[in-house]
Design a protein around this motif. Structure first.
Motif, short mmCIF file in Angstrom:
data_model
loop_
_atom_site.label_atom_id
_atom_site.label_comp_id
_atom_site.label_asym_id
_atom_site.label_seq_id
_atom_site.Cartn_x
_atom_site.Cartn_y
_atom_site.Cartn_z
N PRO A 46 4.09 4.31 -4.23
CA PRO A 46 3.41 5.42 -4.91
C PRO A 46 3.15 5.11 -6.39
O PRO A 46 3.87 4.32 -7.00
CB PRO A 46 4.40 6.58 -4.77
CG PRO A 46 5.72 5.95 -4.56
CD PRO A 46 5.50 4.61 -3.93
N LYS A 49 -2.68 -3.15 -1.88
CA LYS A 49 -3.71 -2.45 -2.64
C LYS A 49 -3.69 -2.96 -4.08
O LYS A 49 -2.67 -3.46 -4.56
CB LYS A 49 -3.48 -0.93 -2.60
CG LYS A 49 -2.20 -0.45 -3.28
CD LYS A 49 -2.04 1.06 -3.15
CE LYS A 49 -0.68 1.50 -3.69
NZ LYS A 49 -0.41 2.92 -3.43
N GLN A 84 -8.50 -1.13 -1.87
CA GLN A 84 -7.92 -2.01 -0.86
C GLN A 84 -9.03 -2.86 -0.28
O GLN A 84 -10.17 -2.41 -0.16
CB GLN A 84 -7.28 -1.17 0.26
CG GLN A 84 -5.94 -0.61 -0.16
CD GLN A 84 -5.26 0.12 0.98
OE1 GLN A 84 -5.51 1.29 1.19
NE2 GLN A 84 -4.40 -0.59 1.71
N GLU A 96 0.81 -1.22 0.00
CA GLU A 96 0.00 0.00 0.00
C GLU A 96 0.84 1.27 0.00
O GLU A 96 0.36 2.34 -0.36
CB GLU A 96 -0.97 0.00 1.19
CG GLU A 96 -0.28 -0.01 2.54
CD GLU A 96 -1.28 -0.13 3.68
OE1 GLU A 96 -2.49 -0.07 3.42
OE2 GLU A 96 -0.83 -0.30 4.83
N ALA A 97 2.14 1.16 0.38
CA ALA A 97 2.98 2.36 0.43
C ALA A 97 3.60 2.70 -0.92
O ALA A 97 4.21 3.75 -1.07
CB ALA A 97 4.08 2.17 1.47
N GLY A 102 -2.21 -4.68 4.13
CA GLY A 102 -1.06 -3.92 3.63
C GLY A 102 -0.92 -3.95 2.13
O GLY A 102 0.12 -3.62 1.59
#
Lengths: 356, 697
Positions: free
Chosen positions: B620, B656, B646, B617-618, B654
């Motif tokens: 970019p 997406k 998500q 999910e982090a 965690g």
């Protein structure tokens, strides 16, 4: 087919069987009935009723005829089928023609009316923004001057005293340099404080320092003078200044360019009038009036570039001459748009901005 | 300057209506303000430009009128009768600083009767708006308004030992003027003093101690030259402008000093009696050396574009008081009159001639040769940028360049140096040159929403002002002229939308200016990318800086965008949610110079593929896009983000899902399924390697 006859061979001249004859006549009358019904249909719903009665996929009368058709003998069936197909094609064609006929009756000016709507309902209007009226005025001036070969140039707003005063023949003792009449900066460059430019002539000096004649430029932008804000004054305003330097330039050229400008800006053949005036950097200097709605309106100042200014940028005043003129953008914009208070230009009320 | 037509008739017989006189004066350089009847007289108010102090007296205006209407001019030649006594024995005069006072002269008249003035004098003064005070003061005013030279009369008895000293004022020295107000002086000012202290603020106003009154018997009549700067320092510094200071600031005719002194003395003797002591007591030197100027015969035509006959040129110059000093094949030589110190060069003579001849003769249909011209990159950039935002529904605002402290405490994205300060303030409290336009736009937005405008979505294009800031200097272009100050050209916008709206608007402008996101083609020369930014102006986590990336060089900041932080919104009238962006147009102008070239279009069929990538999910979007483009090669025509979602149950914690839609097309032929598949496989593999993406079935 007739089970009773037991005949297995069809005879060319065989008499038409009763069953077939009945089928054929039934088909004929169906055709006639359909013709009548379709012809009688005067709108979409009557036609649809007729379509369901004769051509309906589940219980239409043609569909019922297929039952009868399948009951014919193998001998009779080709003739019956042929007749049936012809009847079906006829009725289908009649129906299509009727549909077109009814649709044509419902069109106006050749266009089909689909789902009629209330055309007076508001549209989904896209919001378009607006260019500020002062920017519009500046662009209009630039556009007109560009037709005469004047190029728009830009320069810094924080100036040194050379460009804002000395190069423009405004000496150290000139009242225009008074601290109360200028916005001086607290930071010093050497010993001389910088200031917010009080006129866009500074840009003309900068261009002349870098380039050689011939020159035709328009400098424009924000200038600053400590005036108390009221309906006709604002301590920050916009100037447009034109400069032309070419050998053989005379005041007749100046007046002709301003006449061209005034006529283009205001429309029609606008008279221009010069009145003597005094500016340190032009000689002779004039006030420029333009005739607007039967009155002489002061549009700005102008004059022949002072030989001292030409010398200060390294030009030979005997070899080239030129003219300069300046217009107050707020003044002509206020006049053009009927704005009575120039502070409105800086209020940024969207209801004001959206009018231009 | 107000002129009385009755008074003017003392010097020139015009026989024209006041309106006609006013019109001719207007067209020759004395701007007309108003005309009104005052009793049997007419007052015409004219505006006199600062180069024409000679027209701050009736004689000067009469001279102009005489030339304009071709009438003779006659002026008095006063010869006051000198009596017994020697002025030099009654008084002394000393100048301490000739830069403040080049020349001082004084006469002594004893035994005057200070009373009221004769009616004709009272009437004339009234016409020009001056109240009659007493015969002595009225005469000094009258002579000043006649010839432009100010005078002052002191009560001689009040001057200690009759000793006059003209000196620099002491800082803090106290002076009580005849208006009974007390002023604290500075050492920029000049005083006329005796041993006790200042008697008059030189050239500005007399003092109450030596004022002429009914008790006055003997007077000292001052007629002097005071330096414009010293007079201006006093008049402006003490807000004490007078008719006298106005004239001294512009420099009266040096030859008028003696004339005015004689004229006033003669009038005092006539109207207030008394006896004039012989002689004039003077100090300093009167510089009165008019220039000799050559006028080439062809010069008038060369400057004006019209011919004026030589005889007519002469007639005009002679009428204005110029003296002919001869003529040869090339030029004529002229000596300027003492009252025209503004005329010292050939071009000045040309102006005098055309001013009187009239500009109406200059034609307005002179042809002018065509010249090519092109819009500068600067102008092109302004138009492209504002067109983009106007199309997007924003209105252009114009706000002040100089702001108050409250607006300036909002920090600038463009440097940390303190704001530059100007004096005086532009409007009350606003003395800081702004370093960003955003606070001004937030204020404008608050203002327009407060009055019920339909929206407050605004943009502005203007300069900001940055003191030299080395941290900022290496960031590229600066429009600095002195090296001390940069004036970046900024475009700012505010919108009621969120971060994404403001970013979209910024990207629309960048796109219009010819910039693409960097990831589309890193091999190309330039492109922009967004990076997270911390700035007090914006809500944390809702702001980005826009970087201009150029192959082979360091990326530079060309903009910022974000949602305005709550504390800032509170400061600007608790505005509803607002987002903003600011772009450095000065760093983008160069793109307007890049010629557009057609990219040939392929008519072969395109193949579309959607990919559902599952990533941490982090990760970019920019990294995913970079991975896609790095592997895509020439076939990728478009990469569009469709959706991000998500779901812990379906994707795991965690993670997406990022759905992208790709369009592939070949420029050279119909794309085969196999070729498309190879590209897609390469993209999926790159996404796996670079951002840990897996393909969701």
């Amino acid at each position: 087919m007739s089970a009773e006859t037991g005949s297995t061979e069809p005879s060319e001249n065989a008499a038409v069987s009763d069953l077939l004859a009945s089928f054929l006549s039934e088909t004929d009358s169906l055709c006639t009935a359909a013709k009548t019904a379709i012809a009688a249909a005067s709108d979409g719903s009557m036609l649809e009723k007729a379509r369901i009665e004769f051509l309906g996929a589940r219980s239409g009368r043609l569909k019922a005829m297929t039952q009868l058709l399948s009951g014919l003998t193998a001998v009779d069936r080709p003739a019956g089928g042929k007749q049936f197909n012809e009847a079906k094609a006829t009725i289908t064609a009649l129906f299509s023609a009727a549909r077109e006929r009814i649709a044509a009756a419902q069109t106006k000016d050749g266009l089909a009316v689909v789902d009629a709507i209330d055309v007076t309902l508001p549209g989904e209007r896209v919001r378009i923004g607006h260019v500020h009226p002062l920017t519009q005025t500046i662009r209009r001036v630039q556009e007109i001057m560009s037709r005469l070969g004047f190029e728009s140039v830009d320069g810094p707003e924080v100036e040194d005293q050379w460009h804002n005063f000395e190069a423009l023949a405004i000496g150290a003792e000139h009242p225009a340099r008074d601290p109360l009449d200028n916005f001086y900066l607290a930071v010093a460059q050497g010993t001389e404080p910088l200031l917010l430019r009080s006129q866009t002539s500074t840009v003309q000096i900068r261009v002349m320092e870098k380039r050689r004649p011939p020159l035709r430029i328009v400098s424009l932008g924000r200038v600053y003078r400590p005036d108390t804000a009221d309906a006709t004054h604002y301590p920050m305003f916009h100037q447009v200044e034109g400069l032309l330097i070419e050998p053989g330039t005379t005041m007749a050229h100046l007046k002709s360019v301003l006449h061209f400008f005034a006529s283009s800006f205001l429309g029609g053949d606008v008279r221009v009038r010069f009145r003597p005036s005094f500016f340190p950097f032009t000689e002779p200097s004039v006030e420029v009036d333009m005739e607007w709605d039967g009155r002489w309106i002061e549009m700005g100042g102008a004059g022949m570039v002072d030989p001292a200014v030409l010398e200060s940028v390294g030009y030979d005043p005997d070899a080239v001459s030129g003219f300069a003129f300046g217009l107050g953008v707020e003044r002509i914009a206020a006049r053009r748009y009927g704005v009575a208070d120039i502070r409105d230009f800086y209020r940024n009320d969207v209801r004001f901005l959206e009018q231009f | 300057m107000i002129i009385s037509t009755n008074w003017l008739a003392d010097y020139v017989q015009l026989q024209v209506l006041p309106a006609s006189l006013a019109d001719r004066l207007l067209m020759s350089g004395l701007n007309h303000e108003s005309t009104r009847a005052v009793g049997a007289d007419t007052a015409i108010e004219i505006e006199v430009t600062s180069n024409r102090p000679d027209c701050l007296g009736h004689i000067g205006v009469a001279r102009e009128a005489a030339v304009l209407f071709s009438r003779p001019l006659s002026t008095p030649d006063p010869r006051p009768l000198e009596g017994k006594g020697d002025a030099a024995r009654s008084i002394t005069v000393e100048i301490h600083d000739q830069t403040l006072c080049p020349f001082y002269s004084a006469r002594v008249i004893r035994g005057v009767r200070v009373g009221s003035s004769p009616q004709w004098l009272v009437d004339r003064l009234r016409t020009v708006g001056i109240e009659s005070i007493n015969s002595i003061v009225d005469i000094t005013n009258y002579v000043m308004l006649e010839c432009g030279q100010p005078l002052h009369a002191f009560d001689l008895q009040t001057i200690q030992n009759g000793c006059i000293t003209v000196r620099r004022a002491l800082a803090g020295e106290v002076f009580t003027a005849i208006n009974h107000k007390t002023y604290s002086l500075t050492d920029k000012m000049c005083v006329v003093a005796d041993a006790v202290g200042p008697l008059a603020l030189a050239g500005v106003m007399g003092g109450v101690r030596s004022e002429i009154g009914p008790q006055t018997v003997d007077i000292l009549l001052e007629c002097a030259q005071f330096a414009p700067l010293a007079v201006r320092a006093a008049a402006r510094g003490l807000v004490l402008a007078s008719a006298s200071s106005y004239r001294f600031e512009r420099g009266p005719d040096p030859a008028a000093v003696d004339w005015a002194s004689r004229r006033a003395a003669a009038m005092i003797l006539d109207n207030a009696g008394g006896m004039l002591e012989s002689g004039t007591v003077t100090a300093g030197t009167l510089v009165c050396a008019p220039a000799s100027v050559d006028l080439r015969h062809d010069r008038v035509a060369n400057v004006l574009g019209i011919n004026i006959q030589a005889a007519r040129q002469q007639e005009i110059l002679l009428g204005l008081g110029f003296e002919s000093e001869g003529s040869d094949a090339v030029c004529s030589r002229w000596k300027a009159p003492t009252w025209r110190r503004d005329v010292s060069r050939e071009i000045d003579l040309v102006e005098e001639i055309v001013r009187i001849e009239g500009y109406d003769r200059v034609p307005e249909d002179e042809p002018i040769a065509a010249r090519p011209v092109e819009l500068s990159l600067h102008e092109k950039t302004l138009r492209l940028a504002s067109d983009a935002l106007v199309g997007a529904g924003l209105c252009e605002a114009m706000t002040r360049s100089v702001v108050n402290d409250a607006l300036e405490t909002t920090c600038s994205p463009w440097g940390s140096a303190l704001p530059l300060v100007v004096s005086p303030a532009l409007v009350r409290g606003a003395d800081r040159l702004r370093r960003t336009l955003l606070p001004s736009l937030l204020e404008a937005r608050m203002g327009t929403l407060a009055v019920g405008a339909p929206h407050g979505d605004l943009f502005e294009i203007a300069r900001a002002y940055l003191a030299d800031d080395t941290a900022n200097k290496d960031q590229g272009t600066a429009s600095s002229r002195s090296g001390l100050i940069q004036e970046p050209l900024l475009l700012s916008l505010v919108t009621s939308g969120n971060f994404s709206t403001a970013k979209g608007l910024a990207e629309a402008v960048l796109g219009r200016l010819g910039f693409d996101p960097w990831e589309i083609n890193p091999a190309s020369n330039t492109g922009y990318e967004f990076r997270p930014l911390q700035l007090d102006l914006f809500s944390p986590g809702r702001a980005a800086e826009i970087m201009l990336c150029t192959a082979g060089s360091t990326a530079i900041r060309i903009g910022v965008v974000g949602e305005i932080a709550q504390p800032i919104r509170d400061r600007f009238g608790s505005q509803p949610a607002v987002s903003a962006a600011e772009l450095r147009l000065d760093r983008l102008e160069f793109a307007a110079g890049i010629e557009k070239k057609l990219q040939s279009l392929s008519d072969f069929p395109a193949i579309g593929r959607d990919l559902n990538l599952v990533v941490g999910e982090a990760v970019p979007w920019a990294s995913i896009a970079a991975a896609i483009y790095s592997a895509a090669g020439k076939l990728l025509e478009e990469c569009r983000l469709v959706q991000v979602w998500q779901d812990v149950e379906r994707l795991g914690a965690g993670k997406k899902s990022v759905v992208v839609s790709l369009r592939l097309r070949s420029a050279t032929g119909t794309l085969s399924g196999d070729d498309a598949m190879r590209t897609i496989d390469a993209i999926v593999a790159a996404c796996g390697q670079q951002v840990g993406a897996t393909l969701r079935a």
